[in-house]
Design an enzyme around this catalytic site. Structure first.
Site, PDB file in Angstrom:
ATOM      1  N   TYR A 176      -5.343   9.700  15.942  1.00 25.93           N
ATOM      2  CA  TYR A 176      -3.963   9.979  16.323  1.00 25.93           C
ATOM      3  C   TYR A 176      -3.199   8.663  16.552  1.00 25.93           C
ATOM      4  O   TYR A 176      -3.699   7.754  17.216  1.00 25.93           O
ATOM      5  CB  TYR A 176      -3.939  10.851  17.584  1.00 25.93           C
ATOM      6  CG  TYR A 176      -2.539  11.084  18.050  1.00 25.93           C
ATOM      7  CD1 TYR A 176      -1.631  11.717  17.215  1.00 25.93           C
ATOM      8  CD2 TYR A 176      -2.097  10.635  19.281  1.00 25.93           C
ATOM      9  CE1 TYR A 176      -0.310  11.898  17.603  1.00 25.93           C
ATOM     10  CE2 TYR A 176      -0.781  10.816  19.679  1.00 25.93           C
ATOM     11  CZ  TYR A 176       0.104  11.447  18.825  1.00 25.93           C
ATOM     12  OH  TYR A 176       1.403  11.613  19.200  1.00 25.93           O
ATOM     13  N   ARG A 230       0.533  16.345  43.595  1.00 25.46           N
ATOM     14  CA  ARG A 230      -0.019  15.299  42.728  1.00 25.46           C
ATOM     15  C   ARG A 230      -1.530  15.193  42.871  1.00 25.46           C
ATOM     16  O   ARG A 230      -2.214  14.735  41.971  1.00 25.46           O
ATOM     17  CB  ARG A 230       0.674  13.950  43.025  1.00 25.46           C
ATOM     18  CG  ARG A 230       0.117  12.783  42.233  1.00 25.46           C
ATOM     19  CD  ARG A 230       1.117  11.653  42.050  1.00 25.46           C
ATOM     20  NE  ARG A 230       1.838  11.289  43.236  1.00 25.46           N
ATOM     21  CZ  ARG A 230       1.328  10.656  44.299  1.00 25.46           C
ATOM     22  NH1 ARG A 230       0.064  10.325  44.331  1.00 25.46           N
ATOM     23  NH2 ARG A 230       2.100  10.370  45.321  1.00 25.46           N
ATOM     24  N   LYS A 273      -1.564  21.505  21.746  1.00 23.21           N
ATOM     25  CA  LYS A 273      -1.857  22.081  20.425  1.00 23.21           C
ATOM     26  C   LYS A 273      -2.475  23.474  20.571  1.00 23.21           C
ATOM     27  O   LYS A 273      -1.796  24.393  20.971  1.00 23.21           O
ATOM     28  CB  LYS A 273      -2.749  21.125  19.636  1.00 23.21           C
ATOM     29  CG  LYS A 273      -2.362  19.658  19.770  1.00 23.21           C
ATOM     30  CD  LYS A 273      -0.950  19.362  19.316  1.00 23.21           C
ATOM     31  CE  LYS A 273      -0.697  17.854  19.383  1.00 23.21           C
ATOM     32  NZ  LYS A 273       0.688  17.479  19.377  1.00 23.21           N
ATOM     33  N   ASP A 297     -12.207  13.190  21.134  1.00 28.14           N
ATOM     34  CA  ASP A 297     -10.952  13.943  21.061  1.00 28.14           C
ATOM     35  C   ASP A 297     -11.257  15.210  20.266  1.00 28.14           C
ATOM     36  O   ASP A 297     -11.538  15.163  19.073  1.00 28.14           O
ATOM     37  CB  ASP A 297      -9.882  13.081  20.375  1.00 28.14           C
ATOM     38  CG  ASP A 297      -8.503  13.767  20.329  1.00 28.14           C
ATOM     39  OD1 ASP A 297      -8.462  15.011  20.347  1.00 28.14           O
ATOM     40  OD2 ASP A 297      -7.490  13.058  20.268  1.00 28.14           O
TER      41      ASP A 297
HETATM   42  N1  PLP Z   1      -4.910  13.607  19.955  1.00 24.43           N
HETATM   43  C1  PLP Z   1      -4.586  14.240  18.820  1.00 24.43           C
HETATM   44  C2  PLP Z   1      -5.665  14.520  17.814  1.00 24.43           C
HETATM   45  C3  PLP Z   1      -3.270  14.631  18.582  1.00 24.43           C
HETATM   46  O1  PLP Z   1      -2.961  15.261  17.438  1.00 24.43           O
HETATM   47  C4  PLP Z   1      -2.278  14.345  19.569  1.00 24.43           C
HETATM   48  C5  PLP Z   1      -0.866  14.721  19.347  1.00 24.43           C
HETATM   49  O2  PLP Z   1      -0.464  15.064  18.250  1.00 24.43           O
HETATM   50  C6  PLP Z   1      -2.663  13.673  20.730  1.00 24.43           C
HETATM   51  C7  PLP Z   1      -3.985  13.323  20.899  1.00 24.43           C
HETATM   52  C8  PLP Z   1      -1.643  13.307  21.781  1.00 24.43           C
HETATM   53  O3  PLP Z   1      -1.293  14.441  22.518  1.00 24.43           O
HETATM   54  P1  PLP Z   1       0.161  14.681  23.177  1.00 24.43           P
HETATM   55  O4  PLP Z   1       1.157  14.697  22.061  1.00 24.43           O
HETATM   56  O5  PLP Z   1      -0.012  15.983  23.897  1.00 24.43           O
HETATM   57  O6  PLP Z   1       0.404  13.537  24.110  1.00 24.43           O
END
Ligand code: PLP
Length: 373
Positions: free
Chosen positions: A99, A47, A196, A171
């Site tokens: 998101y 961890r 992704k 992000d």
């Molecule tokens: N940020 C964006 C732009 C996303 O498209 C996503 C998920 O689709 C996330 C954050 C969240 O990521 P996770 O699904 O790996 O928790």
């Protein structure tokens, strides 16, 4: 070193024990230490860090041009750890298009700690300045944004956030570091859903944060991770590191295919609007051209005829799979409003498209047959 070379070599030194060229996966949860807890090889307990995650962290930091990186069990775990490191009562600004997970977290969880959230159109710098007028702790950018593909000016937002006494976190999931490097534009930290493009094969969940400096922010978030324990498993780290190696090559084809698909859709009467920053008609095109190397593999479309027409089109596709997520080799399409829970915010006629690595002609033929009905 150029990005393509870093993507192959960062965190990739041969295993010192065996000479193995591809890195081993260390699954150990515990590491031998001295009688007083002396760390013999730098590790103690999974961890708090493990060799496989360390390799991935090196790669993410190198690709984003950061001083350090942390890896998490998911993108949301990365977002959560960063936001939890803010003090109670902090003030933050988040994008009006972002998101869903961030939107829900900001609406439901942050107020429990007295955190004040302003929802702002990050493409409108005056609106951002206004939101920061009384001081701000954090401005969150997501560009291009999910799912409307809005583009915001990272350098300008960094200046506004810093002048107001706060930090900028970006992000960078849709762009990947191959296309956009927010730290070089003034951001203090970059967040990824590595689920992704980093992973790239729709088979490994993960998240990452890269930090501009090895500073108090990094220390606070690292401490959160070590104690709260939203770690990425070594196996996931290994798969994600493997994804890094081909990230620049995959992004080039994602971009080329998405451009073809966007141009095709932009010429169709059945489509009211194509949201793709690579199109000259996109309101954020000039900023995207300034801060991105290419325009990415994501786009969204607004189908003429509303929800029913959008669902009918999505239902007729044969190569595009109706599924959520993005950034994999296979093309995906999704009616966003249908997966946004009780309070959807996306237009009912919007379909989000993750353009994959198939031949662009096949993708266009599939879209054409779906549009013809
Ligand atoms: N940020 C964006 C732009 C996303 O498209 C996503 C998920 O689709 C996330 C954050 C969240 O990521 P996770 O699904 O790996 O928790």
């Amino acid at each position: 070193m150029r990005l393509e070379t870093l993507a192959i070599h960062a965190g990739g030194e041969a295993d010192p024990g065996t000479g193995a060229v591809s890195p081993p996966i260390h699954l150990a949860t515990t590491f031998k230490h001295g009688p007083a807890g002396e760390r013999i090889a730098g590790y103690e307990y999974q961890r708090e860090g493990d060799p496989t995650n360390d390799r991935l962290r090196q790669a993410v930091a190198a690709l984003e041009g950061g001083a350090a990186a942390l890896t998490f069990a998911s993108g949301m775990a990365a977002i959560g750890a960063l936001l939890e490191s803010l003090p109670n009562g902090a003030r933050i600004a988040i994008p009006d298009d972002c998101y869903t997970g961030l939107r829900v977290l900001a609406a439901e969880f942050l107020p429990e700690r007295g955190i004040v959230v302003a929802t702002v159109d990050m493409a409108d710098l005056e609106a951002v300045r206004k939101a920061c007028a009384d001081g701000i702790d954090l401005v969150w950018a997501e560009t291009p944004s999910n799912p409307r593909m809005k583009v915001c000016d990272i350098a300008a937002l960094a200046t506004i956030a810093h002048e107001a006494g706060g930090m900028l976190v970006c992000d960078n999931t849709f762009a990947s570091p191959v296309l956009q490097r927010p730290l070089a534009l003034g951001a203090d930290a970059v967040m990824h859903s590595t689920t992704k493009y980093f992973g790239g094969h729709s088979d490994v969940l993960g998240g990452a944060l890269a930090f501009a400096r090895n500073d108090a922010l990094f220390e606070r978030v690292a401490h959160r991770l070590h104690i709260a324990g939203a770690n990425m498993s070594p196996f996931s780290a290994w798969l994600t590191l493997r994804g890094c190696r081909s990230l620049p090559a995959r992004m080039a084809l994602h971009c080329a295919n998405a451009r073809r698909v966007a141009e095709f859709l932009a010429g169709r009467d059945e489509i009211e609007r194509v949201n793709y920053p690579g199109l000259a008609s996109h309101p954020g095109h000039a900023i995207a051209a300034k801060q991105m190397r290419d325009f990415g593999g994501m786009l969204s479309i607004e189908v003429r005829g509303g929800r029913e027409a959008a669902l009918a089109m999505a239902g007729r596709l044969k190569i595009f799979t109706n599924a959520t997520s993005l950034g994999g080799c296979e093309s995906l399409i999704e009616h966003r409003a249908s997966v946004e829970g009780d309070k959807p915010v996306s237009p009912q006629n919007l379909l989000r498209v993750s353009v994959g690595l198939e031949h662009a002609d096949d993708l266009i033929a599939d879209l054409e047959q779906a549009l013809q009905g």
